[in-house]
Design a protein around this motif. Structure first.
Motif, PDB file in Angstrom:
ATOM      1  N   ALA A  75      11.397 -12.571 123.818  1.00 27.29           N
ATOM      2  CA  ALA A  75      10.176 -13.376 123.737  1.00 27.29           C
ATOM      3  C   ALA A  75       9.015 -12.526 123.212  1.00 27.29           C
ATOM      4  N   VAL A  76       8.905 -11.311 123.728  1.00 30.09           N
ATOM      5  CA  VAL A  76       7.815 -10.434 123.305  1.00 30.09           C
ATOM      6  C   VAL A  76       7.981 -10.066 121.826  1.00 30.09           C
ATOM      7  N   GLU A  77       9.196  -9.721 121.460  1.00 28.68           N
ATOM      8  CA  GLU A  77       9.438  -9.353 120.061  1.00 28.68           C
ATOM      9  C   GLU A  77       9.089 -10.526 119.142  1.00 28.68           C
ATOM     10  N   GLY A  78       9.473 -11.728 119.547  1.00 28.39           N
ATOM     11  CA  GLY A  78       9.194 -12.926 118.747  1.00 28.39           C
ATOM     12  C   GLY A  78       7.699 -13.089 118.505  1.00 28.39           C
ATOM     13  N   VAL A  79       6.922 -12.934 119.560  1.00 30.63           N
ATOM     14  CA  VAL A  79       5.473 -13.112 119.432  1.00 30.63           C
ATOM     15  C   VAL A  79       4.871 -12.017 118.543  1.00 30.63           C
ATOM     16  N   PHE A  80       5.299 -10.783 118.742  1.00 34.34           N
ATOM     17  CA  PHE A  80       4.785  -9.680 117.906  1.00 34.34           C
ATOM     18  C   PHE A  80       5.097  -9.947 116.428  1.00 34.34           C
ATOM     19  N   ARG A  81       6.336 -10.357 116.158  1.00 30.83           N
ATOM     20  CA  ARG A  81       6.757 -10.595 114.764  1.00 30.83           C
ATOM     21  C   ARG A  81       5.930 -11.698 114.112  1.00 30.83           C
ATOM     22  N   GLU A  82       5.726 -12.797 114.862  1.00 26.96           N
ATOM     23  CA  GLU A  82       4.952 -13.925 114.325  1.00 26.96           C
ATOM     24  C   GLU A  82       3.550 -13.454 113.931  1.00 26.96           C
ATOM     25  N   ILE A  83       2.955 -12.674 114.810  1.00 26.49           N
ATOM     26  CA  ILE A  83       1.582 -12.229 114.543  1.00 26.49           C
ATOM     27  C   ILE A  83       1.557 -11.272 113.349  1.00 26.49           C
ATOM     28  N   GLU A  84       2.552 -10.407 113.282  1.00 26.11           N
ATOM     29  CA  GLU A  84       2.625  -9.506 112.119  1.00 26.11           C
ATOM     30  C   GLU A  84       2.739 -10.305 110.825  1.00 26.11           C
ATOM     31  N   ASN A  85       3.346 -11.472 110.929  1.00 31.64           N
ATOM     32  CA  ASN A  85       3.480 -12.308 109.739  1.00 31.64           C
ATOM     33  C   ASN A  85       2.299 -13.252 109.548  1.00 31.64           C
ATOM     34  N   GLY A  86       1.238 -13.006 110.291  1.00 35.00           N
ATOM     35  CA  GLY A  86       0.001 -13.751 110.071  1.00 35.00           C
ATOM     36  C   GLY A  86      -0.093 -15.077 110.805  1.00 35.00           C
ATOM     37  N   ARG A  87       0.848 -15.355 111.705  1.00 36.83           N
ATOM     38  CA  ARG A  87       0.738 -16.606 112.465  1.00 36.83           C
ATOM     39  C   ARG A  87       0.353 -16.295 113.902  1.00 36.83           C
ATOM     40  N   ILE A  88      -0.312 -17.254 114.555  1.00 32.25           N
ATOM     41  CA  ILE A  88      -0.602 -17.097 115.985  1.00 32.25           C
ATOM     42  C   ILE A  88       0.325 -18.057 116.727  1.00 32.25           C
ATOM     43  N   PRO A  89       1.358 -17.550 117.342  1.00 30.04           N
ATOM     44  CA  PRO A  89       2.311 -18.456 117.996  1.00 30.04           C
ATOM     45  C   PRO A  89       1.821 -18.888 119.373  1.00 30.04           C
ATOM     46  N   ASP A  90       2.422 -19.949 119.898  1.00 25.17           N
ATOM     47  CA  ASP A  90       2.124 -20.225 121.301  1.00 25.17           C
ATOM     48  C   ASP A  90       3.043 -19.303 122.114  1.00 25.17           C
ATOM     49  N   CYS A  91       2.770 -19.226 123.398  1.00 23.32           N
ATOM     50  CA  CYS A  91       3.479 -18.227 124.181  1.00 23.32           C
ATOM     51  C   CYS A  91       4.524 -18.826 125.082  1.00 23.32           C
ATOM     52  N   GLY A  92       5.005 -20.008 124.709  1.00 24.04           N
ATOM     53  CA  GLY A  92       5.933 -20.746 125.571  1.00 24.04           C
ATOM     54  C   GLY A  92       7.049 -19.902 126.140  1.00 24.04           C
ATOM     55  N   LYS A  93       7.718 -19.130 125.262  1.00 26.29           N
ATOM     56  CA  LYS A  93       8.878 -18.358 125.723  1.00 26.29           C
ATOM     57  C   LYS A  93       8.479 -17.291 126.724  1.00 26.29           C
ATOM     58  N   ILE A  94       7.351 -16.623 126.411  1.00 30.25           N
ATOM     59  CA  ILE A  94       6.899 -15.570 127.338  1.00 30.25           C
ATOM     60  C   ILE A  94       6.558 -16.198 128.686  1.00 30.25           C
ATOM     61  N   ILE A  95       5.871 -17.339 128.635  1.00 24.21           N
ATOM     62  CA  ILE A  95       5.464 -17.980 129.888  1.00 24.21           C
ATOM     63  C   ILE A  95       6.690 -18.385 130.703  1.00 24.21           C
ATOM     64  N   THR A  96       7.707 -18.934 130.035  1.00 24.37           N
ATOM     65  CA  THR A  96       8.917 -19.346 130.759  1.00 24.37           C
ATOM     66  C   THR A  96       9.560 -18.166 131.476  1.00 24.37           C
ATOM     67  N   VAL A  97       9.721 -17.062 130.761  1.00 17.90           N
ATOM     68  CA  VAL A  97      10.408 -15.932 131.391  1.00 17.90           C
ATOM     69  C   VAL A  97       9.521 -15.289 132.462  1.00 17.90           C
ATOM     70  N   VAL A  98       8.216 -15.301 132.239  1.00  7.35           N
ATOM     71  CA  VAL A  98       7.311 -14.761 133.258  1.00  7.35           C
ATOM     72  C   VAL A  98       7.407 -15.601 134.531  1.00  7.35           C
ATOM     73  N   GLU A  99       7.514 -16.918 134.374  1.00  8.27           N
ATOM     74  CA  GLU A  99       7.625 -17.767 135.563  1.00  8.27           C
ATOM     75  C   GLU A  99       8.877 -17.414 136.369  1.00  8.27           C
TER      76      GLU A  99
END
Ligand SMILES: [Fe+2]
Ligand SMILES: [Fe+2]
Length: 453
Positions: A160-184
Motif C-alpha cells: 500500500a505504501v509503495e503504491g502511494v509513493f509511486r502514484e505521487i512520483e508519477n504526478g498523481r495524488i492518490p486516495d489512501c484507501g489501501k493504507i487506511i484498510t491495512v492500518v485499521e
C-alpha cells in the motif's frame, strides 16, 4: 471434579495458543506448528483417558479451563481467550476420541476470520472435527476481528505504501484507501497484541528502505499510541501519519536522496524540505484527516525547536508529531544505512534517552522505553547458558528477563526447532540471564518468520 490440575490447564491452554499462533505465521508442516501440536494432542489424550470430556472457554469474559478460572492470565492464555472471543462463542467442549488431526483442523479454523456460533459448529462439522463442540448463545454476532497473519498484514502495508509513493512520483495524488484498510487491521492488532506488531517493526529491508521505514514508523507510532491509551480513531491517524511521514521525499530529487557520499549544504536543505512537501501532499489526499498534514510538517521540528523547517519553529504541534518523532528516530537508528551501522535496539533506546527533553518530548521517550522494555522485541541476545536467542515478548514484571526464542544452542548450532523460553518464570526461577546483545538480525520477512512469532 475434573482430573485437570491448574498447572495442566495452564500448560494445555499455552500449547493451544502456540499452535494457533504458529499457524498464523508458518505452514502447517512447520516444526513450530507440529511440535506444540503433538504435545497438545498427547496432553488432551491424557485428560480424555481419565474423563469423557473437558471444557475450555470464557465465563463473564474470564478464561476458564474446566473449573480453573484465569483472572490474571499469562500472555499466551490471554491470547487464546481473545481468539475464543473473536469466534463469538463461549467456549468449546473437547470429547473423548479427539485426534491430533482434529485438533490441527480446529486450530486452523481458529486462525480464520470470526464467523459466529452457528457457523463455528458448521465449520467444525464440515472439516470433519467431530470431537470438538462449540458452546455459546445462538445468533450472537462475534466482534469483527481480523485474524490474518501478522506477516500478511505487514506485506499488505508495504504494498500500500509503495503504491502511494509511486502514484505521487508519477504526478498523481492518490486516495489512501489501501493504507487506511491495512492500518485499521493493524489498529486491532496494536490493541490486542502489541508485542507481535512490534516484532514486525524489526523487519529491515535494506533494498526497500523508504517503504520499509514508513511501515515501521506507522507500526511503532500505533504501538506507542496504544500504550498511551489512545482510542481507535486516534490510532488510525497515527498509523496513517507514520506510513506517510516521509511521503514528501517523493518530491526530492532521487540523485540527492540516494547519494552515497557526503551531501552539500544545498542538497541538505533540499532533503529537509521533505517535511513541508509531505504536509502539502497530505493536505490534498482524499480520505486523510487534514490534521495529519501538520503532524507530518513537524516530524523533524524537535521538541526544543532546533529542527526544521525553520519557518515552523514558532508553531505549536500536537502529540502526533511528538510520537512520530520518537518512532521515526528509533526505526532510523536501528536500520543499517550507507552512512551508519545500525544501533542495537538497546543502544537506540539509550540514544533516545540521551536526547529526551531536548530533541524529543521527555514523556514520549519515557513511554516508548517502557513499552519496548530494556530488551526490545527482536533484540538478539546471548544467554549465560551460551545459547543465542531473540526477544519475543517483554516481561513487565522483570525487564531484564523477557521471553525469548532460542535459535542457537550452546555449541553454536542453529536449532532446527527454535523454542520459546521465559527467562524468568512466574515463580521466580531463572532459565538464564542475558549477558550480551547483538546487532538486529531481522533483515527480511523470512527472518521474522524464523526468529519472531
Ligand atoms: Fe523524515
Ligand atoms: Fe523518517
Amino acid at each position: 471434579m475434573s482430573s485437570v490440575t491448574l498447572e495442566k490447564a495452564e500448560r494445555v491452554a499455552t500449547l493451544f495458543s502456540s499452535c494457533i499462533k504458529g499457524m498464523m505465521l508458518y505452514p502447517p508442516a512447520h516444526p513450530s506448528v507440529l511440535q506444540p501440536l503433538r504435545e497438545a494432542a498427547s496432553q488432551c489424550a491424557e485428560i480424555l483417558f481419565k474423563q469423557t470430556e473437558f471444557k475450555v472457554g470464557l465465563v463473564d469474559d474470564t478464561f476458564f479451563f474446566e473449573e480453573h478460572l484465569f483472572t490474571t492470565p499469562s500472555a499466551p492464555v490471554a491470547e487464546l481467550a481473545q481468539l475464543i472471543r473473536n469466534r463469538g462463542v463461549d467456549g468449546f467442549t473437547f470429547l473423548k476420541g479427539l485426534t491430533q488431526q482434529e485438533l490441527a483442523r480446529f486450530f486452523a479454523i481458529m486462525v480464520r476470520k470470526s464467523s459466529g456460533n452457528a457457523a463455528n459448529a458448521e465449520e467444525l462439522r464440515r472439516e470433519g472435527v467431530e470431537h470438538i463442540v462449540p458452546s455459546g448463545k445462538e445468533g450472537e454476532e462475534p466482534p469483527k476481528e481480523n485474524a490474518k497473519g501478522a506477516l500478511g498484514m505487514y506485506g499488505e502495508a508495504l504494498d500500500a505504501v509503495e503504491g502511494v509513493f509511486r502514484e505521487i512520483e508519477n504526478g498523481r495524488i492518490p486516495d489512501c484507501g489501501k493504507i487506511i484498510t491495512v492500518v485499521e487491521e493493524m489498529v486491532s492488532s496494536a490493541i490486542r497484541d502489541t508485542p507481535t506488531l512490534l516484532g514486525l517493526s524489526m523487519i529491515k529491508d535494506y533494498d526497500n528502505y523508504t517503504y520499509n521505514h514508513s511501515v515501521n514508523v506507522g507500526i511503532l507510532a500505533m504501538a506507542l499510541g496504544a500504550s498511551l491509551g489512545f482510542g481507535k480513531e486516534e490510532l488510525k491517524d497515527l498509523g496513517v501519519a507514520g506510513m506517510l511521514h516521509d511521503i514528501g521525499k517523493t518530491r526530492v530529487a532521487k540523485e540527492i536522496l540516494n547519494k552515497p557520499g557526503k551531501l552539500t549544504a544545498a542538497e541538505m536543505e533540499e532533503i529537509k524540505r521533505h517535511a513541508e512537501f509531505g504536509a502539502e501532499i497530505i493536505k490534498e489526499m482524499p480520505g486523510v484527516n487534514p490534521a495529519l498534514s501538520d503532524a507530518v510538517l513537524g516530524h523533524h521540528i524537535q521538541h526544543d525547536r532546533k529542527g526544521y523547517p525553520e519557518w515552523g519553529r514558532q508553531r505549536s504541534f500536537g502529540i502526533i508529531t511528538d510520537i512520530l518523532a520518537v518512532a521515526d528516530a528509533y526505526d532510523a537508528l536501528t536500520t543499517l544505512r550507507v552512512y551508519q551501522r545500525p544501533y542495537t535496539p538497546k543502544a537506540a533506546i539509550d540514544r533516545l534517552r540521551q536526547l529526551s527533553g531536548t530533541t524529543f518530548d521527555g514523556r514520549m521517550v519515557e513511554k516508548f522505553v517502557e513499552m519496548m522494555g530494556t530488551y526490545p522485541v527482536g533484540t538478539m541476545v546471548r544467554l549465560d547458558t551460551n545459547e543465542v536467542a531473540v526477544v519475543v515478548r517483554p516481561n513487565p514484571a522483570d525487564r531484564e528477563a523477557p521471553a525469548v526464542r532460542i535459535i542457537m544452542d550452546a555449541a553454536g548450532e542453529l536449532l532446527p526447532e527454535p523454542r520459546v523460553e521465559q527467562l524468568k518464570t512466574a515463580d521466580g526461577e531463572y532459565y538464564a540471564r542475558i549477558v550480551a546483545v547483538f546487532e538486529p538480525v531481522v533483515r527480511s520477512p523470512e527472518d521474522a518468520v524464523r526468529f519472531l512469532s
